[in-house]
Write a protein that holds these residues in place. Structure first.
Motif, PDB file in Angstrom:
ATOM      1  N   THR A   1     -16.934 -28.605  52.342  1.00  0.00           N
ATOM      2  CA  THR A   1     -16.326 -27.454  51.684  1.00  0.00           C
ATOM      3  C   THR A   1     -15.820 -26.472  52.737  1.00  0.00           C
ATOM      4  O   THR A   1     -14.715 -25.951  52.648  1.00  0.00           O
ATOM      5  CB  THR A   1     -17.349 -26.760  50.762  1.00  0.00           C
ATOM      6  OG1 THR A   1     -17.819 -27.719  49.821  1.00  0.00           O
ATOM      7  CG2 THR A   1     -16.738 -25.581  50.041  1.00  0.00           C
ATOM      8  N   ARG A   2     -16.619 -26.258  53.763  1.00  0.00           N
ATOM      9  CA  ARG A   2     -16.229 -25.312  54.825  1.00  0.00           C
ATOM     10  C   ARG A   2     -14.966 -25.770  55.542  1.00  0.00           C
ATOM     11  O   ARG A   2     -14.071 -24.972  55.797  1.00  0.00           O
ATOM     12  CB  ARG A   2     -17.372 -25.126  55.818  1.00  0.00           C
ATOM     13  CG  ARG A   2     -17.041 -24.158  56.947  1.00  0.00           C
ATOM     14  CD  ARG A   2     -18.267 -23.840  57.797  1.00  0.00           C
ATOM     15  NE  ARG A   2     -17.931 -23.087  58.972  1.00  0.00           N
ATOM     16  CZ  ARG A   2     -17.562 -21.812  59.006  1.00  0.00           C
ATOM     17  NH1 ARG A   2     -17.460 -21.136  57.882  1.00  0.00           N
ATOM     18  NH2 ARG A   2     -17.283 -21.211  60.148  1.00  0.00           N
TER      19      ARG A   2
ATOM     20  N   TRP B   1     -12.080 -25.199  53.265  1.00  0.00           N
ATOM     21  CA  TRP B   1     -11.866 -23.752  53.124  1.00  0.00           C
ATOM     22  C   TRP B   1     -11.158 -23.184  54.347  1.00  0.00           C
ATOM     23  O   TRP B   1     -10.211 -22.408  54.228  1.00  0.00           O
ATOM     24  CB  TRP B   1     -13.194 -23.032  52.881  1.00  0.00           C
ATOM     25  CG  TRP B   1     -13.045 -21.537  52.887  1.00  0.00           C
ATOM     26  CD1 TRP B   1     -13.502 -20.675  53.831  1.00  0.00           C
ATOM     27  CD2 TRP B   1     -12.351 -20.741  51.920  1.00  0.00           C
ATOM     28  NE1 TRP B   1     -13.153 -19.384  53.506  1.00  0.00           N
ATOM     29  CE2 TRP B   1     -12.437 -19.400  52.337  1.00  0.00           C
ATOM     30  CE3 TRP B   1     -11.662 -21.038  50.750  1.00  0.00           C
ATOM     31  CZ2 TRP B   1     -11.861 -18.352  51.615  1.00  0.00           C
ATOM     32  CZ3 TRP B   1     -11.090 -19.992  50.032  1.00  0.00           C
ATOM     33  CH2 TRP B   1     -11.193 -18.672  50.468  1.00  0.00           C
TER      34      TRP B   1
ATOM     35  N   ALA C   1     -12.510 -16.477  57.065  1.00  0.00           N
ATOM     36  CA  ALA C   1     -13.368 -17.622  56.762  1.00  0.00           C
ATOM     37  C   ALA C   1     -14.447 -17.260  55.747  1.00  0.00           C
ATOM     38  O   ALA C   1     -14.973 -18.125  55.078  1.00  0.00           O
ATOM     39  CB  ALA C   1     -14.006 -18.156  58.043  1.00  0.00           C
ATOM     40  N   SER C   2     -14.767 -15.991  55.593  1.00  0.00           N
ATOM     41  CA  SER C   2     -15.820 -15.605  54.660  1.00  0.00           C
ATOM     42  C   SER C   2     -15.290 -15.116  53.320  1.00  0.00           C
ATOM     43  O   SER C   2     -16.058 -14.816  52.433  1.00  0.00           O
ATOM     44  CB  SER C   2     -16.691 -14.513  55.283  1.00  0.00           C
ATOM     45  OG  SER C   2     -15.915 -13.367  55.521  1.00  0.00           O
TER      46      SER C   2
ATOM     47  N   THR D   1     -23.191 -25.044  52.444  1.00  0.00           N
ATOM     48  CA  THR D   1     -22.233 -25.440  53.467  1.00  0.00           C
ATOM     49  C   THR D   1     -22.518 -26.812  54.046  1.00  0.00           C
ATOM     50  O   THR D   1     -21.638 -27.436  54.598  1.00  0.00           O
ATOM     51  CB  THR D   1     -22.197 -24.403  54.612  1.00  0.00           C
ATOM     52  OG1 THR D   1     -23.518 -24.264  55.123  1.00  0.00           O
ATOM     53  CG2 THR D   1     -21.673 -23.080  54.121  1.00  0.00           C
TER      54      THR D   1
END
Length: 162
Positions: free
Chosen positions: A30-31, A34, A126-127, A137
């Motif tokens: 996912t990270r 993203w 990123a957040s 994560t």
């Protein structure tokens, strides 16, 4: 806007950002998806100077769209395309989706969606978005892709509204 790519070219930009991280991973997280979407979201496209001409959507939840329930993370960018008179003509959406086997921990997250439409364009990091309910994560994603299991699904569509 001169020197900016057209919304119809956005899918190529998203695929390029996804490919940037692909050589470093054997499976998408996912990270990783993203971060690729964040880089894609920073690109400015030739859109009208209106607050809703370029939007980002982040969503997740457990759904059974095509059979068994899957935990799905969707990342979408929507462009409002105008005609020569500056009136709405149609939307172009570019979408990346990650699907995970349903698990109690993921199901417990429930569902979430959030649109970002702002002028000037949003500053995404990123957040972004911040939520206390995020997929873990460390979870690995099984990408739904027509060609390769490690390639992300990225698609584009144009929708006309009468």
């Amino acid at each position: 806007m001169p020197n900016r790519p057209r919304p119809e070219e956005a899918l190529d930009f998203l695929r390029a950002e996804l490919a940037t991280g692909q050589s470093e991973m054997t499976e998408w997280t996912t990270r990783g998806a993203w971060l690729a979407f964040v880089r894609f979201g920073r690109w400015r496209f030739d859109t009208a100077a209106t607050p809703d001409s370029d939007g980002l959507l982040f969503q997740y939840g457990t759904y059974a769209f095509s059979g068994r329930p899957m935990f799905t993370v969707g990342l979408t960018r929507q462009f409002d395309v105008t005609d020569d008179d500056g009136e709405h003509d149609h939307y172009v959406q570019v979408h990346c989706e990650l699907r995970y086997e349903a698990e109690p921990d993921l199901d417990a997250l429930g569902s979430f969606d959030s649109w970002f439409f702002t002028m000037p364009p949003p500053k995404i990091t990123a957040s972004t978005p911040t939520s206390s309910r995020r997929p873990p994560t460390g979870t690995r994603a099984s990408m739904c892709a027509p060609t390769a299991p490690t390639a992300p699904t990225a698609s584009s569509s144009a929708t006309s509204l009468s």
